[in-house]
Design an enzyme around this catalytic site. Structure first.
Site, mmCIF file in Angstrom:
data_model
loop_
_atom_site.group_PDB
_atom_site.id
_atom_site.type_symbol
_atom_site.label_atom_id
_atom_site.label_comp_id
_atom_site.label_asym_id
_atom_site.label_seq_id
_atom_site.Cartn_x
_atom_site.Cartn_y
_atom_site.Cartn_z
ATOM 1 N N SER A 143 34.343 53.349 31.358
ATOM 2 C CA SER A 143 33.854 53.094 30.007
ATOM 3 C C SER A 143 32.441 53.653 29.912
ATOM 4 O O SER A 143 31.769 53.847 30.933
ATOM 5 C CB SER A 143 33.833 51.581 29.749
ATOM 6 O OG SER A 143 33.105 51.260 28.580
ATOM 7 N N TYR A 165 31.925 42.663 33.052
ATOM 8 C CA TYR A 165 32.557 43.908 32.621
ATOM 9 C C TYR A 165 31.650 45.096 32.917
ATOM 10 O O TYR A 165 32.083 46.097 33.492
ATOM 11 C CB TYR A 165 32.867 43.841 31.134
ATOM 12 C CG TYR A 165 33.540 45.082 30.588
ATOM 13 C CD1 TYR A 165 34.882 45.329 30.837
ATOM 14 C CD2 TYR A 165 32.837 46.001 29.815
ATOM 15 C CE1 TYR A 165 35.511 46.462 30.338
ATOM 16 C CE2 TYR A 165 33.447 47.140 29.309
ATOM 17 C CZ TYR A 165 34.789 47.361 29.571
ATOM 18 O OH TYR A 165 35.397 48.497 29.074
#
Length: 260
Positions: A143, A165
């Site tokens: 990401s 995350y």
């Protein structure tokens, strides 16, 4: 002269984790379109069976094997049942919103196992065979939050509190580089894709028309979030023979938001 065979995957076999929906399904269909056979996996057996039934007529080379990739024993079972693969797409992932002061160990560990440990376990199972055959592709879906953190002001009403995350996606890029170095001389490439804001079922509420979508789109140079189909070309390039001298890299597909 462009040789289109450099982008064909006929005769190759792929495994896509989380390959039945969202961006994972997009990746699955892209590989099938390129001629590969694809095994999709997730924990939901009935869901996978429904996906295979839906796509089988158009894509006869699709199959499924349900697996909890956060369970090392189930990963071992999956590898034994499906056998050799040429392309591994570590797509399955999860985020968890919690202020860093309140993050609990069990939640941190749950994210780390799915986003980081399971891609490593799968590489341990499948990369040795790729190295023996002197051909293989591992593509880790990270990401832009693997190279930066979100400005909470861009997420009104949601915020950017996702410490586990962010940490897991940063670490996945480090793992990508390590595995690339370990396997490069054996004909295997290991790369990552770092998507920016894309619409998916998981973020359909946040990216519905409204203040969050407006705020996020407003800071992207292209003034919009990613559209369906705009990640598949990056995946196919990294999976194809054409990318044989690219390894250990992170391909950013984000409309330019990380250039600011």
């Amino acid at each position: 002269m462009i040789n289109l065979k450099d982008f064909e995957l006929t005769g190759r076999r792929a495994l896509v984790t989380g390959g039945g929906d969202g961006l994972g399904r997009e990746f699955t269909e892209a590989l099938l379109d390129a001629g590969a056979s694809v095994v999709i996996t997730s924990r939901r057996k009935e869901f996978l069976e429904d996906v295979v039934r839906e796509l089988k007529e158009k894509y006869p080379l699709i199959s499924a094997n349900a697996c909890d990739i956060t369970d090392r024993n189930d990963v071992d079972r999956l590898a034994e049942e499906i056998g050799e693969i040429d392309i591994l797409v570590n797509n399955a992932g999860l985020s968890h919103r919690q202020p860093w002061q309140e993050e609990q160990s069990k939640d941190w560990q749950r994210i780390m196992v799915l986003n980081l440990e399971s891609p490593f376990w799968l590489a341990q199972k499948f990369m040795p065979g790729m190295m023996e055959r002197f051909w293989g592709r591992i593509i880790n879906i990270s990401s832009i939050n693997g190279i930066q953190v979100s400005d909470p002001q861009l997420l009104p009403g949601i915020g950017g509190d996702m410490p586990s995350y962010f940490a897991s996606k940063h670490a996945l890029l480090g793992l990508t580089k390590y595995l690339a170095a370990a396997s490069g001389e054996h004909g295997v490439t290991v790369n990552s894709i770092c998507p920016g804001p894309f619409f998916s079922p998981a973020n359909s509420v946040a990216f519905a028309p409204g203040p969050v979508l407006d705020a996020v789109s407003g800071v992207i140079p292209m003034r919009r979030i990613g559209r369906q189909g705009e990640l598949r070309t990056a995946l196919l390039f990294l999976a194809a023979p054409a990318s044989s001298f690219i390894t250990g890299q992170a391909i950013i597909v984000d409309g330019g938001v990380t250039i600011w």
